[in-house]
Design a protein around this motif. Structure first.
Motif, short mmCIF file in Angstrom:
data_model
loop_
_atom_site.label_atom_id
_atom_site.label_comp_id
_atom_site.label_asym_id
_atom_site.label_seq_id
_atom_site.Cartn_x
_atom_site.Cartn_y
_atom_site.Cartn_z
N ALA A 105 0.78 -1.28 -0.09
CA ALA A 105 0.02 0.04 -0.09
C ALA A 105 0.77 1.25 -0.13
CB ALA A 105 -1.04 0.11 1.35
N VAL A 106 2.08 1.17 0.88
CA VAL A 106 2.79 2.35 0.96
C VAL A 106 3.48 2.63 -0.43
CG1 VAL A 106 4.73 3.64 2.09
CG2 VAL A 106 2.95 2.24 3.54
N LEU A 107 4.00 1.46 -0.71
CA LEU A 107 4.95 1.73 -1.99
C LEU A 107 4.07 2.00 -3.31
CD1 LEU A 107 7.34 -1.44 -1.81
CD2 LEU A 107 7.88 0.99 -1.50
N SER A 108 2.87 1.30 -3.39
CA SER A 108 1.84 1.83 -4.39
C SER A 108 1.43 3.25 -4.57
CB SER A 108 0.68 0.90 -4.58
OG SER A 108 1.08 -0.42 -4.30
N ALA A 109 1.09 3.80 -3.19
CA ALA A 109 0.86 4.98 -3.03
C ALA A 109 1.84 6.17 -3.57
CB ALA A 109 0.38 5.53 -1.76
N ALA A 110 3.01 5.90 -2.84
CA ALA A 110 4.24 6.59 -3.31
C ALA A 110 4.49 6.60 -4.85
CB ALA A 110 5.36 6.08 -2.27
N SER A 111 4.58 5.48 -5.40
CA SER A 111 4.91 5.35 -6.91
C SER A 111 3.80 6.22 -7.58
CB SER A 111 4.97 3.98 -7.12
OG SER A 111 3.79 3.19 -7.37
N ALA A 112 2.49 5.72 -7.27
CA ALA A 112 1.48 6.58 -8.08
C ALA A 112 1.86 8.21 -7.88
CB ALA A 112 0.20 6.09 -7.58
N VAL A 113 1.73 8.67 -6.88
CA VAL A 113 2.00 9.99 -6.57
C VAL A 113 3.08 10.56 -7.08
CG1 VAL A 113 2.54 12.00 -4.87
CG2 VAL A 113 0.58 10.19 -4.31
N PHE A 114 4.23 9.74 -7.19
CA PHE A 114 5.57 10.17 -7.80
C PHE A 114 5.33 10.49 -9.28
CE2 PHE A 114 9.85 8.80 -9.62
CZ PHE A 114 10.26 10.26 -9.17
N LEU A 115 4.78 9.20 -9.93
CA LEU A 115 4.61 9.25 -11.34
C LEU A 115 3.72 10.56 -11.94
CD1 LEU A 115 4.62 5.52 -12.16
CD2 LEU A 115 6.59 7.18 -12.71
N GLU A 116 2.59 10.50 -11.18
CA GLU A 116 1.41 11.45 -11.58
C GLU A 116 1.91 13.02 -11.27
OE1 GLU A 116 -1.25 10.77 -13.33
OE2 GLU A 116 -2.08 8.84 -12.80
N ARG A 117 2.36 13.29 -10.26
CA ARG A 117 2.70 14.40 -9.94
C ARG A 117 4.10 15.30 -10.14
NH1 ARG A 117 -2.13 17.05 -9.45
NH2 ARG A 117 -3.47 16.50 -7.83
N ILE A 118 5.14 14.38 -10.05
CA ILE A 118 6.30 14.76 -10.58
C ILE A 118 6.89 14.25 -11.89
CG2 ILE A 118 8.64 14.60 -9.43
CD1 ILE A 118 7.65 14.26 -6.90
N VAL A 119 6.59 13.10 -12.01
CA VAL A 119 7.39 12.77 -13.46
C VAL A 119 6.63 13.12 -14.52
CG1 VAL A 119 8.00 10.47 -14.85
CG2 VAL A 119 8.50 10.68 -12.42
N GLN A 120 5.16 12.91 -14.55
CA GLN A 120 4.45 13.14 -15.65
C GLN A 120 4.53 14.81 -16.21
OE1 GLN A 120 2.58 10.90 -17.72
NE2 GLN A 120 0.95 12.00 -18.51
N PRO A 121 4.17 15.75 -15.26
CA PRO A 121 4.22 17.22 -15.46
C PRO A 121 5.61 17.21 -16.26
CG PRO A 121 3.27 16.67 -13.42
CD PRO A 121 3.88 15.30 -13.74
N ARG A 122 6.54 16.64 -15.64
CA ARG A 122 8.22 17.02 -16.24
C ARG A 122 8.16 16.59 -17.64
NH1 ARG A 122 12.40 16.44 -11.16
NH2 ARG A 122 11.30 18.23 -9.71
N ILE A 123 7.54 15.37 -17.57
CA ILE A 123 7.83 15.07 -19.26
C ILE A 123 6.82 15.71 -20.34
CG2 ILE A 123 7.04 12.88 -20.62
CD1 ILE A 123 7.76 11.00 -18.56
N VAL A 124 5.63 15.94 -19.84
CA VAL A 124 4.94 16.88 -20.74
C VAL A 124 5.65 18.15 -20.83
CG1 VAL A 124 2.73 18.10 -20.82
CG2 VAL A 124 2.58 15.96 -19.84
N ARG A 125 6.08 18.84 -19.76
CA ARG A 125 6.77 20.18 -20.12
C ARG A 125 7.89 20.12 -20.97
NH1 ARG A 125 5.81 20.77 -14.56
NH2 ARG A 125 7.81 20.13 -13.93
N TRP A 126 8.76 18.83 -20.99
CA TRP A 126 9.83 18.54 -21.70
C TRP A 126 9.34 18.37 -23.34
CZ3 TRP A 126 11.21 14.39 -24.85
CH2 TRP A 126 12.49 14.40 -25.28
N LEU A 127 8.35 17.71 -23.38
CA LEU A 127 7.83 17.58 -24.81
C LEU A 127 7.19 18.73 -25.50
CD1 LEU A 127 6.24 13.88 -24.32
CD2 LEU A 127 8.21 14.41 -25.66
N LYS A 128 6.68 19.58 -24.56
CA LYS A 128 6.13 20.85 -24.84
C LYS A 128 7.22 21.55 -25.52
CE LYS A 128 4.06 25.19 -23.29
NZ LYS A 128 3.64 26.13 -22.28
N SER A 129 8.48 21.75 -24.86
CA SER A 129 9.61 22.30 -25.61
C SER A 129 10.31 21.63 -27.05
CB SER A 129 10.51 22.59 -24.55
OG SER A 129 11.77 23.20 -24.88
N ALA A 130 10.30 20.47 -26.65
CA ALA A 130 11.21 19.70 -27.65
C ALA A 130 10.16 19.55 -29.16
CB ALA A 130 11.21 18.15 -27.35
#
Length: 413
Positions: free
Chosen positions: A369-394
């Protein structure tokens, strides 16, 4: 998290609930999947498959809400870029990590899954692209990506709903005349997606004071999923009829999925009322049918009692707050859905954790439960927005081409 005009927190809560049902169903499967020495049969409640069908209805509904402009070249390009940026990064991360860490699938399977070609059914000419062994929930993404593509045709040509559903139903039964089963399965599940789409397109937007008797609708849905009254009635008429439904449309599951989404969205009150009462009647009718066949169990009797309670509660429209409480889970539900199973398999293989009893299972469940919640928040809130911003520029994408926050908002997915 405050509700806004473009965010339906109750639907986000349904999304979160469905993701948790999928994880819970896998975790408590009747064969050991989390603790190699213990299968938690006592807690096994598996509504995961039904939850995935709710996701299909939700997906069509959300696309219907967010796609109302004419299907011009520009709007189609924006739609495609938003869908790809929303789905691909997290899916690819989950696939690559599962492959690198767990090392069960071959490179061809990994590439096929990254191209969203995975399926449990073979393609024509014997071509097979199996679902990842260590992330089987991703099977649904191949269907989702197909439906996103088919939607462009629906959006552009706007066929009559009755004509479209008739065509989809014919394809769903096309294997009876030699069509490949993979196409019949895809068509059958497309019906769920289309129900959600037309729920958004053909029903009125609820006003701020709109109410929903959602507890009764949810209860009818769960009993329908559990007892499967349509299947019981069809089986009494003809086992062949029951098999035809079970292998394709799953009418019991479809009805429950529509009731849940429509009641949470506070849409189509007349449809909700009629569908709910119809399945209460069918559910109660299934009791003597099962009794006559000798297959009646205490589950059916409890279900019948619940359905009688739903008749009394059919006009009870309490606050949506219990659903809205789960909205934070719904916001990260896509990443939770994509990564929880590989994490569970990782814990299963861990040589450092104790095994073989209920207490060790519960310890592993807490860690999951802890690992799943942490990975979900990390991917949705940190990784995904950064990928989107990078692709916006690229890729020099404009703002309309981009998804909003990585959260899968119920009206912005």
């Amino acid at each position: 998290m405050k509700g806004t005009q473009d965010r339906d927190l109750a639907l986000e809560g349904v999304r979160g609930l469905c993701a948790m049902l999928v994880v819970f169903g896998h975790m408590t499967y009747q064969a050991p999947l989390l603790d190699p020495g213990f299968a938690c049969d006592l807690l096994h409640v598996d509504y995961g498959p039904q939850a995935v069908f709710v996701f299909f209805v939700l997906s069509g509904y959300v696309i219907g809400l967010t796609t109302r402009t004419p299907a011009t070249a520009s709007s189609i390009r924006q739609y495609c870029s938003r869908r790809l940026l929303r789905i691909v990064p997290i899916a690819w991360i989950a696939i690559v990590l599962a492959w690198l860490v767990l090392r069960h699938d071959g490179l061809g399977t990994v590439v096929g899954n990254m191209l969203f070609l995975q399926n449990t059914q073979p393609y024509p000419l014997g071509l097979r692209v199996p679902v990842l062994y260590d992330d089987p929930p991703l099977w649904s993404l191949s269907f989702e990506m197909l439906y996103y593509g088919l939607f462009i045709l629906v959006w552009k040509y706007r066929p009559r709903a009755s004509t479209l559903f008739a065509a989809v139903t014919l394809v769903a039964f096309g294997d009876l005349v030699g069509l490949s089963p993979i196409f019949t399965r895809q068509a059958a599940y497309f019906a769920y997606w289309l129900v959600g789409l037309y729920l958004a397109w053909k029903t009125d937007v609820p006003g701020p004071q709109a109410r929903s008797a959602w507890p009764a609708s949810f209860a009818v849905a769960v009993v329908t999923w559990t007892v499967e009254p349509v299947h019981a009635v069809l089986d009494a008429l003809s086992p062949r009829l029951a098999a035809l439904d079970l292998d394709r449309l799953h009418l019991d599951v479809l009805a429950g999925s529509v009731l849940i989404v429509a009641s949470a969205a506070r849409r189509a009150p007349r449809l909700r009322s009629r569908l709910g009462m119809a399945f209460i009647a069918i559910g109660l009718a299934a009791v003597p049918i099962k009794g006559a066949s000798g297959s009646l169990s205490y589950v059916e009797l409890v279900g019948a009692a619940v359905l009688c309670g739903c008749i009394l509660a059919r006009n009870w429209s309490p606050s949506m707050r219990p659903l809205r409480v789960l909205a934070p889970v719904g916001v990260v539900s896509y990443a939770l859905y994509a990564t929880a199973y590989p994490l569970m398999r990782l814990l299963y293989r861990s040589p450092f954790l104790p095994s073989g009893s209920l207490s060790t299972f519960l310890l592993r469940a807490a860690i999951l439960a802890v690992l799943s919640a942490a990975s979900a928040v990390f991917l949705e809130r940190i990784v995904q927005p950064r990928i989107v911003r990078w692709l916006k520029s690229a890729l020099r994408l404009s703002e309309p081409d981009l998804p909003h926050e990585a959260s899968s908002q119920a009206t912005r997915s």
